[in-house]
Every structure is written in C-alpha cells, then in structure tokens.
Write a protein that holds these residues in place. Structure first.
Motif, PDB file in Angstrom:
ATOM      1  N   ALA A 158       6.834   3.813  10.314  1.00 47.57           N
ATOM      2  CA  ALA A 158       6.341   3.961   9.640  1.00 47.57           C
ATOM      3  C   ALA A 158       5.544   2.967   8.720  1.00 47.57           C
ATOM      4  O   ALA A 158       4.472   2.685   8.190  1.00 47.57           O
ATOM      5  N   ILE A 159       6.990   1.699   8.566  1.00 46.88           N
ATOM      6  CA  ILE A 159       6.654   0.274   7.854  1.00 46.88           C
ATOM      7  C   ILE A 159       5.332  -0.269   8.848  1.00 46.88           C
ATOM      8  O   ILE A 159       4.310  -0.469   7.549  1.00 46.88           O
ATOM      9  N   ASN A 160       5.413  -0.023   9.744  1.00 44.30           N
ATOM     10  CA  ASN A 160       4.478  -0.873  10.382  1.00 44.30           C
ATOM     11  C   ASN A 160       3.204   0.310  10.205  1.00 44.30           C
ATOM     12  O   ASN A 160       2.119  -0.855  10.159  1.00 44.30           O
ATOM     13  N   ARG A 161       2.998   1.422  10.294  1.00 45.92           N
ATOM     14  CA  ARG A 161       1.606   1.812  10.278  1.00 45.92           C
ATOM     15  C   ARG A 161       1.117   1.775   8.542  1.00 45.92           C
ATOM     16  O   ARG A 161      -0.160   1.631   8.212  1.00 45.92           O
ATOM     17  N   ILE A 162       2.224   1.436   7.189  1.00 45.64           N
ATOM     18  CA  ILE A 162       1.784   1.153   6.790  1.00 45.64           C
ATOM     19  C   ILE A 162       1.162  -0.222   5.929  1.00 45.64           C
ATOM     20  O   ILE A 162      -0.337  -0.672   5.662  1.00 45.64           O
ATOM     21  N   VAL A 163       1.968  -1.337   7.316  1.00 42.41           N
ATOM     22  CA  VAL A 163       0.781  -3.172   7.432  1.00 42.41           C
ATOM     23  C   VAL A 163       0.312  -2.554   7.577  1.00 42.41           C
ATOM     24  O   VAL A 163      -1.418  -3.524   7.022  1.00 42.41           O
ATOM     25  N   GLN A 164       0.101  -2.571   8.669  1.00 43.53           N
ATOM     26  CA  GLN A 164      -1.478  -2.569   9.484  1.00 43.53           C
ATOM     27  C   GLN A 164      -2.369  -1.346   8.667  1.00 43.53           C
ATOM     28  O   GLN A 164      -3.903  -1.858   8.912  1.00 43.53           O
ATOM     29  N   LYS A 165      -2.309  -0.801   8.255  1.00 47.09           N
ATOM     30  CA  LYS A 165      -3.597  -0.016   6.926  1.00 47.09           C
ATOM     31  C   LYS A 165      -4.007   0.926   6.196  1.00 47.09           C
ATOM     32  O   LYS A 165      -2.755   1.518   5.678  1.00 47.09           O
ATOM     33  N   PRO A 166      -3.113  -0.684   5.086  1.00 47.22           N
ATOM     34  CA  PRO A 166      -2.891  -0.388   4.010  1.00 47.22           C
ATOM     35  C   PRO A 166      -3.333   0.812   3.423  1.00 47.22           C
ATOM     36  O   PRO A 166      -4.616   0.503   3.366  1.00 47.22           O
ATOM     37  N   GLU A 167      -3.201   1.467   2.662  1.00 49.69           N
ATOM     38  CA  GLU A 167      -3.588   2.890   1.101  1.00 49.69           C
ATOM     39  C   GLU A 167      -3.199   2.613  -0.254  1.00 49.69           C
ATOM     40  O   GLU A 167      -1.955   2.222  -0.663  1.00 49.69           O
ATOM     41  N   GLY A 168      -4.084   3.515  -0.957  1.00 48.33           N
ATOM     42  CA  GLY A 168      -3.572   3.571  -2.406  1.00 48.33           C
ATOM     43  C   GLY A 168      -3.455   2.073  -2.957  1.00 48.33           C
ATOM     44  O   GLY A 168      -4.343   1.772  -2.637  1.00 48.33           O
ATOM     45  N   ARG A 169      -2.424   2.119  -3.804  1.00 48.60           N
ATOM     46  CA  ARG A 169      -2.671   1.250  -4.151  1.00 48.60           C
ATOM     47  C   ARG A 169      -2.018  -0.240  -3.370  1.00 48.60           C
ATOM     48  O   ARG A 169      -2.713  -1.606  -4.374  1.00 48.60           O
ATOM     49  N   LEU A 170      -1.856  -0.209  -2.149  1.00 49.90           N
ATOM     50  CA  LEU A 170      -1.010  -1.388  -1.723  1.00 49.90           C
ATOM     51  C   LEU A 170      -2.815  -1.843  -0.722  1.00 49.90           C
ATOM     52  O   LEU A 170      -3.071  -2.449   0.018  1.00 49.90           O
ATOM     53  N   ARG A 171      -4.527  -1.038  -0.869  1.00 47.68           N
ATOM     54  CA  ARG A 171      -5.160  -0.962  -0.124  1.00 47.68           C
ATOM     55  C   ARG A 171      -5.083  -2.758  -0.415  1.00 47.68           C
ATOM     56  O   ARG A 171      -5.924  -2.573   0.729  1.00 47.68           O
ATOM     57  N   ASP A 172      -5.153  -3.459  -0.734  1.00 46.27           N
ATOM     58  CA  ASP A 172      -6.236  -4.709  -0.822  1.00 46.27           C
ATOM     59  C   ASP A 172      -4.936  -5.766  -0.876  1.00 46.27           C
ATOM     60  O   ASP A 172      -4.692  -6.761  -1.160  1.00 46.27           O
ATOM     61  N   ALA A 173      -3.702  -5.730  -0.463  1.00 42.39           N
ATOM     62  CA  ALA A 173      -2.416  -5.849  -0.213  1.00 42.39           C
ATOM     63  C   ALA A 173      -3.139  -6.757   1.208  1.00 42.39           C
ATOM     64  O   ALA A 173      -3.128  -5.917   1.932  1.00 42.39           O
ATOM     65  N   GLN A 174      -2.370  -8.147   1.090  1.00 37.57           N
ATOM     66  CA  GLN A 174      -2.524  -8.841   2.036  1.00 37.57           C
ATOM     67  C   GLN A 174      -1.132  -9.288   2.455  1.00 37.57           C
ATOM     68  O   GLN A 174       0.285  -9.599   1.765  1.00 37.57           O
ATOM     69  N   ILE A 175      -0.210  -8.142   3.595  1.00 32.83           N
ATOM     70  CA  ILE A 175       0.982  -8.286   3.941  1.00 32.83           C
ATOM     71  C   ILE A 175       1.567  -8.784   5.425  1.00 32.83           C
ATOM     72  O   ILE A 175       0.474  -8.893   5.893  1.00 32.83           O
ATOM     73  N   GLY A 176       2.270  -9.762   4.920  1.00 36.34           N
ATOM     74  CA  GLY A 176       2.390 -11.488   6.544  1.00 36.34           C
ATOM     75  C   GLY A 176       3.330 -10.346   7.104  1.00 36.34           C
ATOM     76  O   GLY A 176       3.895 -10.919   8.159  1.00 36.34           O
ATOM     77  N   TYR A 177       5.020 -10.238   5.911  1.00 40.19           N
ATOM     78  CA  TYR A 177       6.063  -9.931   6.321  1.00 40.19           C
ATOM     79  C   TYR A 177       6.767  -8.815   5.895  1.00 40.19           C
ATOM     80  O   TYR A 177       6.442  -8.360   4.528  1.00 40.19           O
ATOM     81  N   ILE A 178       7.877  -7.833   6.640  1.00 38.40           N
ATOM     82  CA  ILE A 178       8.284  -7.356   5.966  1.00 38.40           C
ATOM     83  C   ILE A 178       9.735  -7.686   6.178  1.00 38.40           C
ATOM     84  O   ILE A 178      10.156  -8.921   6.980  1.00 38.40           O
TER      85      ILE A 178
END
Length: 245
Positions: free
Chosen positions: A16-36
C-alpha cells in the motif's frame, strides 16, 4: 488484524505504501518521496538522526538501498532460515529499516509469490517472522541485503536494538547520531529518552558542537561496544561482520 506473526499484514502495508510513493495524491501530490521507513511503535525515533543518516548515505548511483540492524536469526533457527531462502542478513523489524523507493517498487509486485513460497516451506516455523520474510523477498527482488556495506555497518550501527537490561543503553554523546532505539514498552521510558535527547541538543548548542548538525563517520554502537557490554557471542561473531552466509 489478528495475524501473528504479522507477515502478510506487514507485506500488505508495504504494498500500500508503494502505491502511495509511486503515485502520490492529495496533500502528497507534490512530494518527492525517496525513502520509506518501517518501525515498531515501541521504538524511539530520532527524526533529525534519520535526516542526517540519509543525507550522508544517499547515493544516486545505487538505486536499491536497505538499511537497518542486521539479523541472522536465533542459532537454532539459522539453518532453517537459510534453507528457506535467506542469502544475506535481514533487517530487524523492531528498530526499523529504511528502504529506497526503487527497492520497494522492485519488491512489491513480487511479494505475494515470494511470501506464498515461503509459507509452503518445511522450515516455515523458523522463518515465519515478518522481518525475515520481507527481507528475503527484498533480497530476491533486488539482490540487496540489510546494510550491505560491511565496514559502514560496523561503524554505524544506528538502528539500536536493546539487547541489554538497562534503559539508557545508548550513551548520551551518541544520541544525536542514533536513528532509532528499541524497545521501550512504557510511556515513561519514551518520555525519559526524549528528555535525554533534549538535554543533548541544548548541550551541543552551548558548546557549538557541530557534530549534532553534520553526520560524522564515528562509531555509535560498534561490534566492539556490543561485545564489551556483554552481547551474546553468537550475535557478534564473524557472520555479524559479513552480509553474506
């Protein structure tokens, strides 16, 4: 929700986290996520320490990254764990581990098949722990084990797992470098560790200690420290120094 050990639960969480990281939505839309990071809720997490660790270890030429405190299993389980597929050290789930988004993306679509294969293993009893199973699957997908650089790991064991009987097992001078400390089962323990971190930051500000700002290549919890304090020998033997069997 009542699965224990929570192998499939943790796997589904990572997917589930991978889906969020690969395609951020909502408040995370502009986030550049490199690590979890995955960590147990009885761990003290030092956010500044995480940022320093990542700033120091970020390597654009190495997409697959997997850091944490290494484990090889209890001595009686090691043969079964190896037979079930562990080729490199796994990352202990308690003090947590950090995964690059590329490593997570590579492992996620293969998790289900990998977990199902391990669940059918005759060695399931030895291997069926979420941190072991997840690490095996990550290594199969990426060929990366937990903290693959042996020298870096020996010098910077900053995902601190408390093998000892006392609460303040990390020295106050090393607190700012630590990433996590595990486990603390009572709220009072967490509060006391927060106070220790707070005092360390104040002390550093008064003395202009730049090491609190910049990561230094210094021993935090080295193998020698674990030995001197009394960690069981099987956890600091030669296998501990190498990330392969």
């Amino acid at each position: 929700d009542d699965e224990y050990p929570p192998v499939r639960k943790n796997v589904n969480m990572l997917k589930a986290i991978n889906r969020i990281v690969q395609k951020p939505e909502g408040r995370l839309r502009d986030a550049q996520i490199g690590y979890i990071m995955k960590v147990d809720d009885d761990s003290y997490v030092n956010l500044d320490g995480i940022l320093r660790f990542l700033a120091y270890h970020h390597n654009t030429s190495q997409a697959y990254q997997f850091w944490g405190e290494r484990g090889f299993g209890r001595k009686k389980d090691q043969e079964g764990i190896r037979s079930a597929g562990l080729r490199k050290a796994y990352c202990l789930g308690g003090p947590g581990y950090i995964l690059s988004k590329e490593a997570l993306a590579a492992a996620s679509p293969r998790f289900d098949d990998c977990v199902n294969e391990i669940s059918r293993s005759p060695h399931k009893k030895a291997v069926w722990h979420s941190d072991v199973v997840i690490s095996i699957c990550i290594t199969k997908a990426t060929d990366v084990g937990c903290f693959d650089n042996d020298e870096d790991y020996r010098r910077n064991r900053v995902f601190a797992n408390n093998y000892f009987a006392y609460e303040n097992f990390v020295h106050r001078d090393d607190l700012h470098r630590i990433v996590t400390m595990h486990p603390y089962k009572k709220a009072g323990q967490m509060a006391r560790q927060y106070k220790r971190f707070e005092r360390r930051v104040i002390q550093a500000a008064k003395t202009d200690d730049v090491s609190i700002i910049a990561w230094k290549d210094a021993v935090v919890l080295s193998d020698e420290v674990y030995q001197n304090i009394g960690l069981p020998a099987e956890l600091v033997d030669g296998k501990r120094h190498s990330n392969s069997w």
